[in-house]
Enzyme design. Sequence first.
Site, PDB file in Angstrom:
ATOM      1  N   GLY A 280       0.695  -1.341  -0.083  1.00 19.60           N
ATOM      2  CA  GLY A 280       0.098  -0.180  -0.109  1.00 19.60           C
ATOM      3  C   GLY A 280       0.889   1.260  -0.001  1.00 19.60           C
ATOM      4  O   GLY A 280       1.952   1.245  -0.740  1.00 19.60           O
ATOM      5  N   MET A 282       1.655   5.348   2.430  1.00 21.53           N
ATOM      6  CA  MET A 282       1.386   6.065   3.760  1.00 21.53           C
ATOM      7  C   MET A 282       1.638   7.327   3.416  1.00 21.53           C
ATOM      8  O   MET A 282       2.699   7.848   2.730  1.00 21.53           O
ATOM      9  CB  MET A 282       2.597   5.466   4.569  1.00 21.53           C
ATOM     10  N   GLU A 317      -4.008   9.245  -1.043  1.00 16.98           N
ATOM     11  CA  GLU A 317      -2.688   9.600  -0.019  1.00 16.98           C
ATOM     12  C   GLU A 317      -2.741  11.319  -0.179  1.00 16.98           C
ATOM     13  O   GLU A 317      -2.362  11.915   0.833  1.00 16.98           O
ATOM     14  CB  GLU A 317      -1.354   9.225  -0.446  1.00 16.98           C
TER      15      GLU A 317
END
Length: 869
Positions: A280, A282, A317
């Site tokens: 994924g 962050m 994000e």
Amino acid sequence: MALLPALPVGLAIAEPVFSFGSTPGKLPKNVVPIHYALDLAPDLDKLTFSGSEFVDIEVMELTERLVLNAVDLTIEAAAIDGEAASQIALDAADQTVTLAFPRPVGAGRHQLRISFTGRINRFGRGLFVVDYPTAEGRKRMISSHLEPADARRIFPSWDEPVFKASVALTATVPRAFLAVSNMPVAREEPVGDGHKRVSFQPTPRMSSYLFVFAAGDLERTTADVGGVKVGVVATRGKSQQGRYALEAAGDLLRYFNDYFGIAYPLPKLDLIAVPGGFGGAMENWGGITFFESRLLFDTTTSASDARRGIFGIIAHEMAHQWFGDLVTMAWWDNIWLNEGFASWMQAKAAEALHPDWQSWLNGNGFKQAAMSEDARRTTHPIQQPIANETEAMAAFDSITYAKGQALIRMMENYLGEDTFRAGIRAYMKQHAYSSTTTADLWGALQAASGKPVSAVAAAYTEQGGVPLVIAEALCAGNAQRIALHQERFTVHDPAPQPQRWQVPVAHGAAGGTPGETVLLLDGAAEIAAGRCGDPVKLNLGDVGYYRVQYDAAMLAALTRSTDRLAPADRANLIGDTWALVEAGRAAPAAYFELTERLIGDDNRAVTEQIIRALTRIDHLQWNRPERAAFQAYGRAVLRPVFDRIGWDAAASEPPDRALLRTRLIGLLGSFGDDGIIAEAKRRFADFTKDSASLSTELRGTVTYLVGRYADRATYDTLLALGRKTTNTDERVRYYTAAASARDPALAEETLAITLTDELPTSLVGALISVVASQGEHRDLAWSFLKTNFTALAAKQGPSFQNYFPASLMTNFTDAAHAAELANFAPAQATSGGRLVAARSYERIMTDADFSAQQLPAVNEWVKQRMARR
Ligand SMILES: [Zn+2]
């Protein structure tokens, strides 16, 4: 019409708006950090680092000791205003360090100095190392991942989100490295031993979990977007593959600057591709990290529609740069404010900038998954108490992301797009660089709209569960009225707590557009609906978070009119009808009769919905004699759809066609369609001789099918390809295909690889899961995990230890394995782990009971249907 018990609506316990003092958390609130001047010197050979920090703190009242967070750190020395600490006490369980000094610390500003050492790990938490393949051999880089509570693994800190402070990092790294952090480099100076000291500009006030530090043999490409330097950072040689990401980030930055009404506040924004360590992405402020294949796009190997996934994750994000980074939830009980909003904005931005992707329609499975989870006994409110870091980690689930997303979408639809945005702009402006609770968001939206936002929304955020709207047609003269009432929709929950909501019900004639008529259903109501027998669709446009149960006449009228329904309404109708079967409220026959009417519809979202239910039933048929007949039925209904589409793309096909094609090939091949399997093998054989012969669109599915039915030679070929490539996307594809092998001897070999250091740790759990799921070796994978748990847990770290066994166990569908999970000590070792294990247990038992109660009717229907064909 049913009478409803008088229940409080929206619960009386609506939470208060943000205040620092009443924010939950473990650290005392009498001391707050203002600024960290942080110095880090990693040693990439020894996998250690040394560090020191000056922390400016504000002490509110005289105190005997300071308590802050630290875990797996060794504190060498600590002093306040130059006076050394008299006591340094680490508490491993609490993840804190307590510092005492010869004299109490008085109110006011002070400077704390701490020097420390720590470890660089391989499991993607805190500061971690990734060894990755290149044309010149293996190379090593470091990166960081801190959410929710791992800043404390890098530097002693007030590591709870409400303690916002600025950070100025100085890092010592090899001279050839590129070092990246939240802010631009202020200066670099060479030091001895081939190293350099890189100092970064100080960040604005931010929560500790948003700090980032990455360094390695990296390169950066940049673009100027309205004065902000946007960059893609990748390992050397790969930055050209960041061109699509750079372009998407530029478009999104302009879109978000406008939407939020506050320009992106930092001077630069880097998107950093990391070839391992975590999956994924962050949202670190100014330096977003991504698992490499989620960010980079290689025109020679990536399917063209992979751009949608890359765009979506960047949008998510980047939305966090405002919703999360600039304005942050005060405590993890409100993590949905970050994740629900970013998930919603991801789809909204895609609809605005790439409307042909139809992101809401094609993403409807995300909401379906959350509603399945939310119907079970072990569901939880979107807002839930969080006692510690293991519970915070467990909160990153489909309720937080997908129910949160759906709730925000429903509220936007209820308030109107412009009003909703005005409320968001006011919220951003009021709370910039500070913290909030959900009540602050509803307050801003209520002020902007004048509608009772808190009263409507609190019932969705402060209690778990899914509303069910029950609709019955009434006919008087020739006028049709629809009587509506609500219940709680549950699956496998014999004694649910009754609940009540105010449900914004969009309704209209089949083919109508949502937003025209919205009824706030509070208890029961009646609506006028044309003439008797006219088809009426509720949850029009699929914008609401609730299920609908129509009476038989209404369902029959809708089923006759499916060609007039928009694709979103067809997908919604199928999703709800299947859910009613799962809940034991409808017979499987009702579902299959509806889907057979819709199967000729080759809209991707509609077909995907059908494929999801077929896949789910097939999963429950594992090892049952009826499975072969069920798969034959699946092939019989879907093969004609595929035959219309074919293997090869037409010159001007709609953008969803390629994705539908690969889904159908995957499903038909898994269901044993010999023609599909043979063709996949043929195309793969050609591909190994000439890679250009297989389109990038088909590579994933073809490779998976070849892996599933692999013999020894094919398996070896797949692994050889996986070991040779330096492209992370391809690497994942080949190893995943090899792990899908149905041959148990090959599955054992795949499992053995997970004990070596051949793959980054982030892929180890994934590979074991694939052996159990796609490879269907449930028992083999589970006994492997049990036998090797100590070795795997040491390598994979605490997240794997706490949550992975429960996740792997959900491949089983029988009570005996549910009981085994309940007794598996490592899964029960932390409170967050116990939450996840209880949910997995419930899921296994739900499957076991469905298999006993509904599967026989499914199989009977299939038998009769196939006899008629
Ligand atoms: Zn997120």
